[in-house]
Design a protein around this motif. Structure first.
Motif, short mmCIF file in Angstrom:
data_model
loop_
_atom_site.label_atom_id
_atom_site.label_comp_id
_atom_site.label_asym_id
_atom_site.label_seq_id
_atom_site.Cartn_x
_atom_site.Cartn_y
_atom_site.Cartn_z
N LEU A 1 0.81 -1.22 0.00
CA LEU A 1 0.00 0.00 0.00
C LEU A 1 0.85 1.27 0.00
O LEU A 1 0.34 2.35 -0.30
N TRP A 2 2.14 1.14 0.35
CA TRP A 2 3.01 2.31 0.38
C TRP A 2 3.81 2.46 -0.90
O TRP A 2 4.26 3.57 -1.23
N ARG A 3 3.98 1.39 -1.64
CA ARG A 3 4.74 1.48 -2.89
C ARG A 3 4.13 2.48 -3.87
O ARG A 3 4.87 3.29 -4.47
N PRO A 4 2.80 2.50 -4.06
CA PRO A 4 2.22 3.49 -4.98
C PRO A 4 2.48 4.93 -4.54
O PRO A 4 2.64 5.82 -5.39
N LEU A 5 2.52 5.18 -3.23
CA LEU A 5 2.82 6.53 -2.75
C LEU A 5 4.27 6.89 -3.04
O LEU A 5 4.58 8.02 -3.45
N ALA A 6 5.18 5.93 -2.86
CA ALA A 6 6.58 6.16 -3.20
C ALA A 6 6.73 6.43 -4.69
O ALA A 6 7.50 7.31 -5.11
N MET A 7 5.97 5.70 -5.50
CA MET A 7 6.02 5.91 -6.96
C MET A 7 5.51 7.30 -7.33
O MET A 7 6.09 7.98 -8.18
N ALA A 8 4.43 7.73 -6.67
CA ALA A 8 3.88 9.06 -6.95
C ALA A 8 4.89 10.15 -6.59
O ALA A 8 5.09 11.10 -7.35
N LEU A 9 5.52 10.00 -5.44
CA LEU A 9 6.51 10.99 -5.02
C LEU A 9 7.73 10.97 -5.94
O LEU A 9 8.29 12.02 -6.27
N GLN A 10 8.12 9.78 -6.39
CA GLN A 10 9.28 9.67 -7.27
C GLN A 10 8.99 10.34 -8.62
O GLN A 10 9.87 11.00 -9.19
N ASP A 11 7.77 10.16 -9.12
CA ASP A 11 7.38 10.84 -10.36
C ASP A 11 7.48 12.36 -10.19
O ASP A 11 7.90 13.08 -11.11
#
Length: 353
Positions: free
Chosen positions: A212-222
């Protein structure tokens, strides 16, 4: 949904609590604490369960229901006023939403107790029953890290071992401290039911804890790639939570030594489970949001409600709408391939005499 899955465990704990006391020692007042109660729609749900369980158990034993003192605890920033306004509804509705016969219910008294449950909150030996739901996975503070957890915002397969170890050591300190404080506040024979986000695997860096935290990390990385977030800010952001394994929890309970572990169970909470709750007004509303925006919209709203202050404090409020919109879009895009679920662990404990 998660609280309702623990209903049977809570009811059993209350029944055991009452039955272990004979007619002479049956409490005139049963004192309960709900720790980390928050101020949302589920705040009073556990209180309803306890009230009904005490009433039913007392009836089965042929005894008059004791008065019930329910202490609602959360951090001082919680909206206690909205909780007290909602108390009126509790007088008329049971935990499943049906009309409650007020005359048949025990007399109940509610108190708001602001403060951190990682320290003492109540007088010595004053509590009969303690409950906490989805609060103890949050740490009292972010652990001091020897290395950068680069590209992550929580533990993952690429997290250095020293970071994973620091997270566990902080959880160990917090969880055993929590148990120690409650052992001082609870009467001998008192019961405690705790539910927390956890994992089934032995390795804290397993992706099960990170889904559930990976998508948030992906959003921040983008947003880093687009120049909207500084890379250094991203690399220094780590969530202060730890999803423990059943073995870790059992070992810490044994090590602290004040409680007997009566029951442990693991269950999954699927973020799309509300689709099947057709009689739930909130579920119908959430389903409409899903129909309009995709499954990620509902998940994003739930995650944002829980961690918005953490994100805002670290990155500033300006990115909030953008980052959580991206988070929801990523969830929606991957929902057909991945089931978003929360591994949960519930334990029932008895305070040693």
């Amino acid at each position: 949904m998660g609280i309702m899955k623990t209903k049977r465990v809570i009811e059993q704990a209350i029944s055991d609590l009452c039955h272990t006391r004979n007619n002479v020692n049956f409490p005139k007042t049963l004192v309960m604490a709900d720790l980390g109660c928050s101020s949302g729609p589920n705040t009073l749900l556990v209180g309803s369960m306890v009230i009904n369980a005490v009433a039913n158990t007392s009836f089965e034993m042929g005894l008059k229901s004791p008065d019930i003192q329910i202490n609602l605890n959360d951090l001082p920033t919680s909206d206690f006023n909205s909780v007290f306004v909602a108390l009126q509804e509790l007088q008329h509705y049971s935990a499943n939403g049906q009309f409650m016969d007020v005359q048949a219910q025990p007399s109940c008294y509610f108190t708001g107790v602001p403060g951190s449950f990682f320290g003492r909150l109540f007088p010595m030996k004053s509590l009969n029953f303690v409950h906490s739901s989805y609060s103890l996975q949050w740490l009292s503070q972010l652990p001091e890290l020897e290395e950068i957890n680069k590209g992550n915002i929580y533990l993952s397969s690429t997290t250095p071992e020293s970071v994973s170890r620091a997270y566990f050591e902080q959880f160990q300190t917090d969880f055993t401290g929590f148990l120690r404080c409650r052992s001082e506040e609870m009467m001998g024979g008192g019961r405690m039911v705790l539910t927390l986000a956890g994992r089934t695997t032995d390795d804290a860096r397993d992706e099960e804890s990170y889904n559930l935290w990976r998508p948030l990390a992906m959003a921040l990385q983008d947003m880093v790639f687009e120049g909207l977030v500084e890379e250094e800010k991203f690399d220094s952001f780590n969530l202060p939570q730890y999803t423990a394994s059943p073995t870790e929890i059992m070992d810490l309970v044994k090590m602290e030594g004040s409680f007997v572990l009566d029951h442990l169970e693991i269950f999954d909470v699927n973020w799309e489970a509300w689709k099947r709750e057709k009689n739930d007004n909130d579920a119908s509303e959430m389903k409409q949001l899903t129909d309009d925006h995709g499954v990620g919209h509902g998940v994003s709203k739930a995650i944002r409600a829980g961690i918005e202050p953490l994100v805002a404090n670290h990155f500033g409020e300006a990115i909030l709408d953008d980052v959580f919109k991206r988070y929801g879009q990523i969830i929606t895009a991957t929902s057909s391939k991945e089931t978003q679920k929360l591994v949960s662990i519930t334990i029932s404990l008895t305070r040693k005499m």
